[in-house]
Write an enzyme that holds these catalytic residues in place. Structure first.
Site, mmCIF file in Angstrom:
data_model
loop_
_atom_site.group_PDB
_atom_site.id
_atom_site.type_symbol
_atom_site.label_atom_id
_atom_site.label_comp_id
_atom_site.label_asym_id
_atom_site.label_seq_id
_atom_site.Cartn_x
_atom_site.Cartn_y
_atom_site.Cartn_z
ATOM 1 N N TYR A 35 0.323 -1.261 0.124
ATOM 2 C CA TYR A 35 -0.326 -0.176 0.299
ATOM 3 C C TYR A 35 0.804 1.277 0.087
ATOM 4 O O TYR A 35 1.736 0.851 0.118
ATOM 5 C CB TYR A 35 -0.638 -0.118 0.917
ATOM 6 C CG TYR A 35 -0.208 0.796 2.316
ATOM 7 C CD1 TYR A 35 0.763 -0.210 3.531
ATOM 8 C CD2 TYR A 35 -0.205 1.369 3.032
ATOM 9 C CE1 TYR A 35 1.119 -0.585 4.760
ATOM 10 C CE2 TYR A 35 -0.011 1.907 4.092
ATOM 11 C CZ TYR A 35 0.949 0.861 5.212
ATOM 12 O OH TYR A 35 1.729 1.032 5.889
ATOM 13 N N LYS A 148 6.362 -1.878 2.382
ATOM 14 C CA LYS A 148 4.996 -1.436 2.502
ATOM 15 C C LYS A 148 4.489 -2.152 2.487
ATOM 16 O O LYS A 148 3.125 -2.287 2.226
ATOM 17 C CB LYS A 148 5.062 0.208 2.233
ATOM 18 C CG LYS A 148 3.880 0.713 2.484
ATOM 19 C CD LYS A 148 4.219 2.396 2.596
ATOM 20 C CE LYS A 148 2.601 2.849 3.199
ATOM 21 N NZ LYS A 148 3.508 2.769 4.538
ATOM 22 N N GLU A 181 12.357 3.462 14.616
ATOM 23 C CA GLU A 181 11.071 3.859 13.772
ATOM 24 C C GLU A 181 9.793 4.082 14.937
ATOM 25 O O GLU A 181 9.677 3.333 15.526
ATOM 26 C CB GLU A 181 10.626 3.514 12.571
ATOM 27 C CG GLU A 181 10.101 2.702 11.931
ATOM 28 C CD GLU A 181 10.242 1.654 10.443
ATOM 29 O OE1 GLU A 181 10.297 2.832 10.250
ATOM 30 O OE2 GLU A 181 10.053 0.769 10.010
ATOM 31 N N LEU A 205 11.028 1.031 7.064
ATOM 32 C CA LEU A 205 10.610 1.250 5.586
ATOM 33 C C LEU A 205 11.824 3.029 5.527
ATOM 34 O O LEU A 205 12.172 3.580 6.103
ATOM 35 C CB LEU A 205 9.367 2.294 6.499
ATOM 36 C CG LEU A 205 8.720 2.259 4.787
ATOM 37 C CD1 LEU A 205 8.031 1.081 3.967
ATOM 38 C CD2 LEU A 205 7.128 3.605 4.999
HETATM 39 N N1 PDD Z 1 2.730 4.970 7.101
HETATM 40 N N2 PDD Z 1 7.429 4.301 9.090
HETATM 41 C C1 PDD Z 1 6.536 3.245 9.250
HETATM 42 C C2 PDD Z 1 6.834 1.554 9.697
HETATM 43 C C3 PDD Z 1 5.283 3.456 8.323
HETATM 44 O O1 PDD Z 1 4.316 3.033 8.528
HETATM 45 C C4 PDD Z 1 5.458 4.794 8.039
HETATM 46 C C5 PDD Z 1 4.270 5.703 7.668
HETATM 47 C C6 PDD Z 1 6.871 5.609 7.968
HETATM 48 C C7 PDD Z 1 6.963 6.956 7.030
HETATM 49 O O2 PDD Z 1 6.692 7.270 5.329
HETATM 50 P P1 PDD Z 1 6.297 7.721 5.148
HETATM 51 O O3 PDD Z 1 7.089 9.642 5.146
HETATM 52 O O4 PDD Z 1 6.823 7.309 3.405
HETATM 53 O O5 PDD Z 1 5.048 8.431 5.123
HETATM 54 C C8 PDD Z 1 7.671 5.377 8.163
HETATM 55 C C9 PDD Z 1 1.556 5.513 6.498
HETATM 56 C C10 PDD Z 1 1.479 7.277 6.544
HETATM 57 C C11 PDD Z 1 0.185 4.777 6.861
HETATM 58 O O6 PDD Z 1 0.757 3.691 7.342
HETATM 59 O O7 PDD Z 1 -0.503 5.448 7.436
#
Ligand code: PDD
Length: 294
Positions: A35, A148, A181, A205
Site C-alpha cells: 500500500y 510497505k 522507527e 521503511l
Molecule cells: N505510514 N515507518 C512506518 C512503519 C510507516 O508505516 C510509515 C508511513 C512511515 C513514514 O513513511 P512516509 O514518510 O513515506 O509516510 C515510516 C503511513 C502513513 C501509514 O501507514 O498510514
C-alpha cells in the site's frame, strides 16, 4: 449523492462504500498486499513520483504483476474527479483472489487494485507546535520492514499500547536498545546540532518524508548522521522528532515506557531537551512548508 470517498476499484470509479471484494482475496487471507498513503495539498499530490516509485519497488519485491504507472494515472484521475483539495490518497494492491493456498496460484491471479481519495482536515497542527509523547515498545515485526506491506498487526498493537498509555506514537526498540522507527512514522534525533536517523536497511521503511527531511536538513546546512538512536542515550538528545506523510515533522517532547519491560527508560519517563519543540524541528517544519507551498 453518497458521502463516501471516491474510489477506483480495478479501473472503475465508484463510491468507496460500494466496493466489494472477495473473502478469498489474498490481502484479506494472508496480508499479501502492498500500500501507499499520499498527502494532497491544495489539490496536488505531494511527492507523488517518490510514492509511485516506492510502490513499484514493493510490487516487484513481492512479485505482484501490477503496473505502477497505470495505478498512478488512475490515482490522478480519482483525485481530480473527487474535487478534493486537502486530502489523503490510499492505494492498495493485493495479489488477487483465488483458492486459498500459501504459494502463489499458477497461473497468476489478477491483482486487486484499490485507490481512494479522502478528505483530510489536518488534525495535527497543534501537536506540531506543542510536541507529543512517544511510547517505547518491543519490535514484534517481521524482518522485511522495508517493504510497505499491509501486514501491520505488530504496528497496530504498538499504536494501541501507546494510545492506552496516553502517547501519540509507539517507538520500536530492538533487543540491543536501538530505536528503529515509529509504528507509522520515521524517527529522528538532534544531538549537538546534527540530525540523526537510522540508516536505511531491512529493519525500517524508507520513508518518503524521511528522504525529503534529510534533503531539507542538508540544504539548510544542518549536518546529518545516519546512525541508530539508542534508548540509553535518549538523555543526550536535544530534540527528537517523527516524520511521516500525515505527521509531517512532529516534535516528541517526552518518551515513556512501562517500568517493568526490557524496553524501559529509567523511572518510566524521560523529557527530551527542554521539553518543548526545539529550533531544528522548527527550522525543518518551516522548510517543509516552503516545499508544500512551492
Ligand atoms: N505510514 N515507518 C512506518 C512503519 C510507516 O508505516 C510509515 C508511513 C512511515 C513514514 O513513511 P512516509 O514518510 O513515506 O509516510 C515510516 C503511513 C502513513 C501509514 O501507514 O498510514
Amino acid at each position: 449523492m453518497s458521502n463516501s470517498p471516491l474510489a477506483n476499484w480495478n479501473g472503475e470509479q465508484m463510491p468507496l462504500d460500494e466496493v466489494q471484494v472477495s473473502v478469498l482475496d489474498r490481502g484479506f487471507l494472508f496480508g499479501d498486499a502492498v500500500y501507499e498513503v499520499i498527502r494532497v495539498y491544495n489539490g496536488k499530490p505531494f511527492l507523488f513520483e517518490e510514492h509511485i516509485q516506492r510502490l513499484d519497488r514493493n510490487l516487484a519485491e513481492l512479485r505482484i504483476a501490477a503496473d505502477a504507472r497505470q495505478i498512478a494515472d488512475r490515482t490522478l484521475e480519482t483525485l481530480q474527479a473527487s474535487g478534493l483539495a486537502e486530502a489523503l490518497i490510499y492505494i492498495q494492491v493485493t495479489r488477487g483472489a483465488g483458492p486459498r493456498m500459501h504459494r502463489f496460484p499458477d497461473p497468476p491471479l489478477s491483482p486487486n487494485i484499490l485507490v481512494f481519495a479522502k478528505e483530510f482536515p489536518d488534525p495535527y497542527a497543534a501537536a506540531r507546535e506543542q510536541g507529543v509523547r512517544a511510547w517505547l515498545t518491543e519490535d514484534l515485526r517481521w524482518k522485511r520492514c522495508d517493504i510497505k506491506s499491509v501486514n501491520l498487526l505488530a504496528n497496530c498493537l504498538a499504536a494501541q499500547e501507546a494510545y492506552e498509555s496516553g502517547c501519540t506514537e509507539a517507538l520500536f526498540v530492538e533487543p540491543d536498545g536501538a530505536l528503529t522507527e515509529g509504528s507509522h512514522t520515521s524517527l529522528f534525533g538532534v544531538r549537538d546540532g546534527a540530525v540523526l536517523t537510522a540508516p536505511l536497511g531491512e529493519n525500517i521503511l524508507p520513508g518518503i518524508t524521511r528522504g525529503l527531511v534529510l534533503n531539507l536538513a542538508e540544504q539548510a546546512g544542518i549536518p546529518v548522521h545516519e546512525e541508530l538512536l539508542k534508548r540509553d542515550r535518549l538523555n543526550e538528545l536535544d530534540e527528537l522528532f517523527l516524520t511521516g506523510t500525515t505527521s509531517e515533522v512532529m516534535p516528541v517532547v517526552e518518551v515513556l515506557s512501562s517500568q517493568r519491560s526490557e524496553q524501559s527508560v529509567p523511572d518510566g519517563s524521560i523529557t527530551i531537551g527542554s521539553g518543548q519543540r526545539g529550533p531544528v524541528v522548527e527550522r525543518l517544519q518551516a522548510e517543509y512548508r516552503v516545499r508544500v507551498e512551492g
